[in-house]
Design an enzyme around this catalytic site. Sequence first.
Site, PDB file in Angstrom:
ATOM      1  CG  ASP A 125      41.137  30.660  42.854  1.00  0.00           C
ATOM      2  OD1 ASP A 125      39.978  30.227  42.965  1.00  0.00           O
ATOM      3  OD2 ASP A 125      41.437  31.581  42.081  1.00  0.00           O
ATOM      4  CD  GLU A 160      41.180  39.571  44.830  1.00  0.00           C
ATOM      5  OE1 GLU A 160      42.209  40.272  44.666  1.00  0.00           O
ATOM      6  OE2 GLU A 160      40.975  38.505  44.219  1.00  0.00           O
TER       7      GLU A 160
HETATM    8  C1  DGY Z   1      42.502  33.826  38.998  1.00  0.00           C
HETATM    9  O1  DGY Z   1      42.936  34.097  37.895  1.00  0.00           O
HETATM   10  O2  DGY Z   1      43.126  33.963  40.067  1.00  0.00           O
HETATM   11  C2  DGY Z   1      41.129  33.355  39.087  1.00  0.00           C
HETATM   12  O3  DGY Z   1      40.615  33.337  40.347  1.00  0.00           O
HETATM   13  C3  DGY Z   1      41.063  31.994  38.464  1.00  0.00           C
HETATM   14  O4  DGY Z   1      39.814  31.863  37.974  1.00  0.00           O
END
Ligand code: DGY
Length: 437
Positions: free
Chosen positions: A166, A399
């Site tokens: 992301d 995570e």
């Molecule tokens: C988040 O909300 O960080 C997700 O990875 C976006 O899909």
Amino acid sequence: MHALASSTLENNWRDGYTIPSARLYPFQWNWDSGFIALGLAWSHPPRALEEVRSMFRGQWGNGLLPHINFHQPNPNYFPGPDVWRTAAVPAAPQDLATSGITQPPVFAFVLERLLTTPAAELPAWADFLAELYPKILAFHRYLYTCRDPHGEGLVYIQHNWESGTDNSPAWDAVLDAIDVTHAREVAHLRRDIRNVDAAHRPTNENYRRYIALVDLFARLGYDDAAIARESPFLVQDVLFNSLLARSNQSLITLGRRLGLDTAEVEAWQAKTVAAINHKLWDEEAGHYFSYDLRAGRLLRVRTSSGFAPLFAGVCLPAQADRLLGGLTTHFMRSDAWSLCASTAATVPAFDPVKYWRGPAWINMNWLLHHGLARYGRTELAARIKANSLHFMAAHGYFEYFDPRPPAEGGAAHGLGADAFSWSAALYLDFTLNPAPL
Ligand code: DGY
């Protein structure tokens, strides 16, 4: 560890699907769901099938597989369905709220890997495979039809969230170029930074741009041709295209088993493999990068996405040598660096605790492990696997993890969400499924 992985997956199981983590991600996410199925196949085999089926309930009529299925309302996440506004889009499913973008195409290789798990011994397996195959094929066909305007064999992502990585610094230049003069402020709407340390998450400036893109897509009614014309974010991501190539390969293998004609997939695959090697390879750097279609240039930021062509098996032996030279110079800088960082430690923007700007992720190390094994680097592959297992045993199913050795300041605890489903699931796959991929 196996019991803890099973209970993590059990606790994150909802009605027919698995959430990535209760604290940050209370819905079903696309590529998470694929990795999660690989763990469910060992802890609760029928659920692996249910998980994948639930994901494809969100598939759009044009083939798009959304990155989030909002199976049940939950106020603890932003942006929710009211921001995505996909309900009015004719192609979107009528009975399930979804986002309007996708994520890396993992499901074909996930299905191929499920063949080497107890899930494939279930009486329901044959029907499941026959049911899912055309759905995955329709998703790939959507990508080649709607996301490859010049017919290059490389599909583009419309949003950094489609990359899976992301807030990678690879996207900084593209996001910084977005004009946000008229974009709304969203900092006060964010839920993620109330739930985990804001230092581990994307910045507000980044988030404003993420939502500016979503608002643009909603305004354009998720019309891909209009988005290709108007959106400032069109990127041929190396991770996305490599996973597409690996998944094409699985569609060919599975299609032949099912007695289907695979000529269409073979034609896509030949083009994609050649294009990754030609357009996304940078000879000077000895690394693969993503290509910014708007600016017409490679985004030369060294990230672990550049190793994904190993997993796809597209690198020539000389390229694999160069890549692995870079792995030790830029990522795992001495034997004390146990895992591959998401962003190279030599990149100025490297941040060892911030989401995709440095931390080590289990799924990326799992892909690297299989890529290394595929290229005969068995010793390094074994080291990545052993260290992945060690990190999870020492810190839990987090995570992501600080990739630095303790002597260089590495944090002694996991980062982001805890009880994170794909970490637990891939622990099971790593330890219980010795098959190569
Ligand atoms: C988040 O909300 O960080 C997700 O990875 C976006 O899909």
